[in-house]
Design an enzyme around this catalytic site. Sequence first.
Site, PDB file in Angstrom:
ATOM      1  N   THR A  81       0.813  -1.207   0.000  1.00 27.23           N
ATOM      2  CA  THR A  81       0.000   0.000   0.000  1.00 27.23           C
ATOM      3  C   THR A  81       0.850   1.263   0.000  1.00 27.23           C
ATOM      4  O   THR A  81       1.967   1.261   0.527  1.00 27.23           O
ATOM      5  CB  THR A  81      -0.908  -0.008   1.256  1.00 27.23           C
ATOM      6  N   ASP A  82       0.296   2.348  -0.534  1.00 32.32           N
ATOM      7  CA  ASP A  82       0.994   3.642  -0.481  1.00 32.32           C
ATOM      8  C   ASP A  82       1.082   4.181   0.953  1.00 32.32           C
ATOM      9  O   ASP A  82       1.857   5.099   1.228  1.00 32.32           O
ATOM     10  CB  ASP A  82       0.312   4.676  -1.396  1.00 32.32           C
ATOM     11  N   GLU A  83       0.281   3.604   1.864  1.00 33.51           N
ATOM     12  CA  GLU A  83       0.280   4.119   3.240  1.00 33.51           C
ATOM     13  C   GLU A  83       1.594   3.889   3.963  1.00 33.51           C
ATOM     14  O   GLU A  83       1.822   4.465   5.028  1.00 33.51           O
ATOM     15  CB  GLU A  83      -0.850   3.469   4.047  1.00 33.51           C
ATOM     16  N   TYR A  89      -2.035  -0.607  11.064  1.00 30.64           N
ATOM     17  CA  TYR A  89      -2.166  -1.274   9.751  1.00 30.64           C
ATOM     18  C   TYR A  89      -0.980  -0.947   8.855  1.00 30.64           C
ATOM     19  O   TYR A  89      -0.306  -1.852   8.336  1.00 30.64           O
ATOM     20  CB  TYR A  89      -3.474  -0.842   9.060  1.00 30.64           C
ATOM     21  N   LYS A 109       2.090  -3.318   7.379  1.00 28.21           N
ATOM     22  CA  LYS A 109       2.351  -3.510   5.942  1.00 28.21           C
ATOM     23  C   LYS A 109       3.790  -3.089   5.620  1.00 28.21           C
ATOM     24  O   LYS A 109       4.477  -3.757   4.839  1.00 28.21           O
ATOM     25  CB  LYS A 109       1.364  -2.689   5.099  1.00 28.21           C
TER      26      LYS A 109
HETATM   27  P1  NAD Z   1      -9.706  -7.312   2.305  1.00 24.37           P
HETATM   28  O1  NAD Z   1      -9.717  -7.025   3.761  1.00 24.37           O
HETATM   29  O2  NAD Z   1     -10.945  -7.032   1.513  1.00 24.37           O
HETATM   30  O3  NAD Z   1      -9.356  -8.852   2.058  1.00 24.37           O
HETATM   31  C1  NAD Z   1      -8.355  -9.512   2.774  1.00 24.37           C
HETATM   32  C2  NAD Z   1      -8.532 -11.022   2.547  1.00 24.37           C
HETATM   33  O4  NAD Z   1      -7.466 -11.696   3.241  1.00 24.37           O
HETATM   34  C3  NAD Z   1      -9.843 -11.579   3.112  1.00 24.37           C
HETATM   35  O5  NAD Z   1     -10.446 -12.450   2.178  1.00 24.37           O
HETATM   36  C4  NAD Z   1      -9.420 -12.336   4.369  1.00 24.37           C
HETATM   37  O6  NAD Z   1     -10.266 -13.420   4.682  1.00 24.37           O
HETATM   38  C5  NAD Z   1      -8.017 -12.786   3.985  1.00 24.37           C
HETATM   39  N1  NAD Z   1      -7.166 -13.034   5.153  1.00 24.37           N
HETATM   40  C6  NAD Z   1      -6.982 -12.227   6.229  1.00 24.37           C
HETATM   41  N2  NAD Z   1      -6.142 -12.820   7.114  1.00 24.37           N
HETATM   42  C7  NAD Z   1      -5.755 -14.010   6.564  1.00 24.37           C
HETATM   43  C8  NAD Z   1      -4.882 -15.050   6.979  1.00 24.37           C
HETATM   44  N3  NAD Z   1      -4.234 -15.002   8.155  1.00 24.37           N
HETATM   45  N4  NAD Z   1      -4.735 -16.121   6.161  1.00 24.37           N
HETATM   46  C9  NAD Z   1      -5.395 -16.205   4.965  1.00 24.37           C
HETATM   47  N5  NAD Z   1      -6.247 -15.231   4.526  1.00 24.37           N
HETATM   48  C10 NAD Z   1      -6.415 -14.147   5.314  1.00 24.37           C
HETATM   49  O7  NAD Z   1      -8.459  -6.544   1.737  1.00 24.37           O
HETATM   50  P2  NAD Z   1      -8.250  -5.800   0.337  1.00 24.37           P
HETATM   51  O8  NAD Z   1      -8.757  -4.419   0.441  1.00 24.37           O
HETATM   52  O9  NAD Z   1      -8.711  -6.677  -0.744  1.00 24.37           O
HETATM   53  O10 NAD Z   1      -6.644  -5.706   0.314  1.00 24.37           O
HETATM   54  C11 NAD Z   1      -5.885  -6.770  -0.253  1.00 24.37           C
HETATM   55  C12 NAD Z   1      -4.410  -6.396  -0.205  1.00 24.37           C
HETATM   56  O11 NAD Z   1      -4.194  -5.188  -0.927  1.00 24.37           O
HETATM   57  C13 NAD Z   1      -3.872  -6.131   1.206  1.00 24.37           C
HETATM   58  O12 NAD Z   1      -2.576  -6.641   1.278  1.00 24.37           O
HETATM   59  C14 NAD Z   1      -3.868  -4.605   1.312  1.00 24.37           C
HETATM   60  O13 NAD Z   1      -2.880  -4.175   2.204  1.00 24.37           O
HETATM   61  C15 NAD Z   1      -3.531  -4.230  -0.108  1.00 24.37           C
HETATM   62  N6  NAD Z   1      -3.999  -2.904  -0.567  1.00 24.37           N
HETATM   63  C16 NAD Z   1      -5.303  -2.560  -0.430  1.00 24.37           C
HETATM   64  C17 NAD Z   1      -5.751  -1.333  -0.956  1.00 24.37           C
HETATM   65  C18 NAD Z   1      -7.199  -0.920  -0.865  1.00 24.37           C
HETATM   66  O14 NAD Z   1      -7.536   0.190  -1.248  1.00 24.37           O
HETATM   67  N7  NAD Z   1      -8.117  -1.768  -0.405  1.00 24.37           N
HETATM   68  C19 NAD Z   1      -4.835  -0.481  -1.566  1.00 24.37           C
HETATM   69  C20 NAD Z   1      -3.491  -0.868  -1.657  1.00 24.37           C
HETATM   70  C21 NAD Z   1      -3.093  -2.102  -1.171  1.00 24.37           C
HETATM   71  O1  DAU Z   2      -4.147   3.947   0.405  1.00 31.42           O
HETATM   72  C1  DAU Z   2      -4.359   2.566   0.337  1.00 31.42           C
HETATM   73  C2  DAU Z   2      -5.209   2.120   1.512  1.00 31.42           C
HETATM   74  O2  DAU Z   2      -6.532   2.564   1.238  1.00 31.42           O
HETATM   75  C3  DAU Z   2      -5.187   0.607   1.722  1.00 31.42           C
HETATM   76  O3  DAU Z   2      -3.887   0.227   2.086  1.00 31.42           O
HETATM   77  C4  DAU Z   2      -6.182   0.183   2.812  1.00 31.42           C
HETATM   78  O4  DAU Z   2      -6.231  -1.220   2.904  1.00 31.42           O
HETATM   79  C5  DAU Z   2      -7.550   0.724   2.438  1.00 31.42           C
HETATM   80  O5  DAU Z   2      -8.468   0.426   3.478  1.00 31.42           O
HETATM   81  C6  DAU Z   2      -7.493   2.235   2.217  1.00 31.42           C
HETATM   82  O6  DAU Z   2      -7.179   2.919   3.455  1.00 31.42           O
HETATM   83  P1  DAU Z   2      -7.952   4.260   3.911  1.00 31.42           P
HETATM   84  O7  DAU Z   2      -7.845   4.359   5.372  1.00 31.42           O
HETATM   85  O8  DAU Z   2      -7.541   5.413   3.072  1.00 31.42           O
HETATM   86  O9  DAU Z   2      -9.452   3.838   3.428  1.00 31.42           O
HETATM   87  P2  DAU Z   2     -10.905   3.988   4.108  1.00 31.42           P
HETATM   88  O10 DAU Z   2     -11.869   3.493   3.088  1.00 31.42           O
HETATM   89  O11 DAU Z   2     -10.965   3.419   5.455  1.00 31.42           O
HETATM   90  O12 DAU Z   2     -11.059   5.572   4.233  1.00 31.42           O
HETATM   91  C7  DAU Z   2     -10.874   6.445   3.122  1.00 31.42           C
HETATM   92  C8  DAU Z   2     -10.980   7.872   3.648  1.00 31.42           C
HETATM   93  O13 DAU Z   2     -12.326   8.134   4.047  1.00 31.42           O
HETATM   94  C9  DAU Z   2     -10.116   8.138   4.879  1.00 31.42           C
HETATM   95  O14 DAU Z   2      -9.596   9.450   4.790  1.00 31.42           O
HETATM   96  C10 DAU Z   2     -11.102   8.027   6.046  1.00 31.42           C
HETATM   97  C11 DAU Z   2     -12.403   8.515   5.435  1.00 31.42           C
HETATM   98  N1  DAU Z   2     -13.652   7.919   5.968  1.00 31.42           N
HETATM   99  C12 DAU Z   2     -13.712   6.555   6.085  1.00 31.42           C
HETATM  100  C13 DAU Z   2     -14.884   5.951   6.519  1.00 31.42           C
HETATM  101  C14 DAU Z   2     -14.971   4.456   6.679  1.00 31.42           C
HETATM  102  C15 DAU Z   2     -14.747   8.720   6.257  1.00 31.42           C
HETATM  103  O15 DAU Z   2     -14.697   9.973   6.124  1.00 31.42           O
HETATM  104  N2  DAU Z   2     -15.914   8.124   6.672  1.00 31.42           N
HETATM  105  C16 DAU Z   2     -16.027   6.774   6.826  1.00 31.42           C
HETATM  106  O16 DAU Z   2     -17.119   6.289   7.186  1.00 31.42           O
END
Ligand code: NAD
Ligand code: DAU
Length: 332
Positions: free
Chosen positions: A121-123, A148, A152
């Site tokens: 992630t960019d975080e 988190y 990562k």
């Molecule tokens: P998500 O939470 O929707 O899915 C995570 C999946 O991993 C789930 O199906 C869960 O059951 C599985 N899991 C969790 N713990 C486990 C374990 N111990 N063993 C096996 N499976 C397990 O997450 P996502 O949003 O799809 O993110 C997927 C990946 O992408 C993560 O590594 C996250 O850091 C990265 N990422 C997410 C975003 C985003 O915007 N969502 C952006 C950049 C990177």
């Molecule tokens: O940047 C990549 C990341 O993006 C991933 O690594 C994470 O897995 C993914 O969850 C996401 O992280 P954020 O914390 O940015 O996403 P989230 O959807 O939780 O929130 C997006 C923005 O919206 C953040 O600034 C918080 C705000 N927010 C979130 C929720 C749930 C609100 O204002 N209201 C809300 O109800």
Amino acid sequence: MTKLLITGGAGFIGSNFVHFTLKNRPEYEITVVDKLTYAGNMDSLTEVMDKITFVKGDICDKELMDKLVSETDVIVHFAAESHNDNSLRDPWPFIYTNIVGTYTILEAVRKHGKRLHHISTDEVYGDLELDDPNKFTENTQYNPSSPYSSAKASSDMLVKAWVRSFGVKATLSNCSNNYGPYQHIEKFIPRQITNILSGISPKLYGTGEQVRDWIHVDDHNSAVHTILDKGKIGELYLIGANGEQNNKYVLETILELMGKDKNAYEHVNDRPGHDMRYAIDSSKLRKELGWLPKYTNLREGLQATIDWYTKNDAWWKNEKAKVEAAYAEKGQ
Ligand code: NAD
Ligand code: DAU
């Protein structure tokens, strides 16, 4: 056929990756391993269960990962605890899955000499000021803010160390905020859409001026395939689609697209340590590997996402009350 092991393939990005790969890359034979935590949903894979092998299991299970890695050619590692707000409630699952899980996979990959792509992630870079002219690049120093993102960042460091010290054949990618179908309703965009569909007012943290760099999940996944095809071992690539918008704008756009008053939302408690802005410079991926995003109109992408959650209410409805009750406890 190339055997592909996808960890976390029942989650948001992982399940979209399964669908994307089946549609566009038929040369891959897919196995998914997923623990099915609250974030994993078998309904995201129902349509394709006859085309993949699904294993319910934990990536921290050494014997299981050793066996699955030994039987595959390539591993794409998505599995993680992914939600910042949950990591503030209880960091332990993030340390366990994101760090110990990645370590367990790396040891299996090292033993069996397999190709790994690690999803991150960019975080890991922390945040930028709103008026900073710079974006994150592959050379930005790691500076994570939350349990988190620090877990990562730790997992990325392990991958880099295993490449350097043990010659493991791995690449890494760090992507910005994804949106699209099958995203858990705890996350910002689906939470607001499903709030409106459920007659609950949308919830904006703090002032809503925080900026996220939105990318459609299929663009993330096409970039991962580009890295699998052409990426250089040991390299890290940033993935982003120039989609910077503040949270207030995104929420107001969702309200407008759903035919509501754009001011019909509540300001709720801010997230402690809330990162202000993420912004990705993805020039390396574009110039060196020739990748380009396809979904660059956020309004259209949001409309398609609204349509998906509207049509697929059975996918999320049962979870809604529980998710909102957990937020309510924190005044969010
Ligand atoms: P998500 O939470 O929707 O899915 C995570 C999946 O991993 C789930 O199906 C869960 O059951 C599985 N899991 C969790 N713990 C486990 C374990 N111990 N063993 C096996 N499976 C397990 O997450 P996502 O949003 O799809 O993110 C997927 C990946 O992408 C993560 O590594 C996250 O850091 C990265 N990422 C997410 C975003 C985003 O915007 N969502 C952006 C950049 C990177
Ligand atoms: O940047 C990549 C990341 O993006 C991933 O690594 C994470 O897995 C993914 O969850 C996401 O992280 P954020 O914390 O940015 O996403 P989230 O959807 O939780 O929130 C997006 C923005 O919206 C953040 O600034 C918080 C705000 N927010 C979130 C929720 C749930 C609100 O204002 N209201 C809300 O109800």
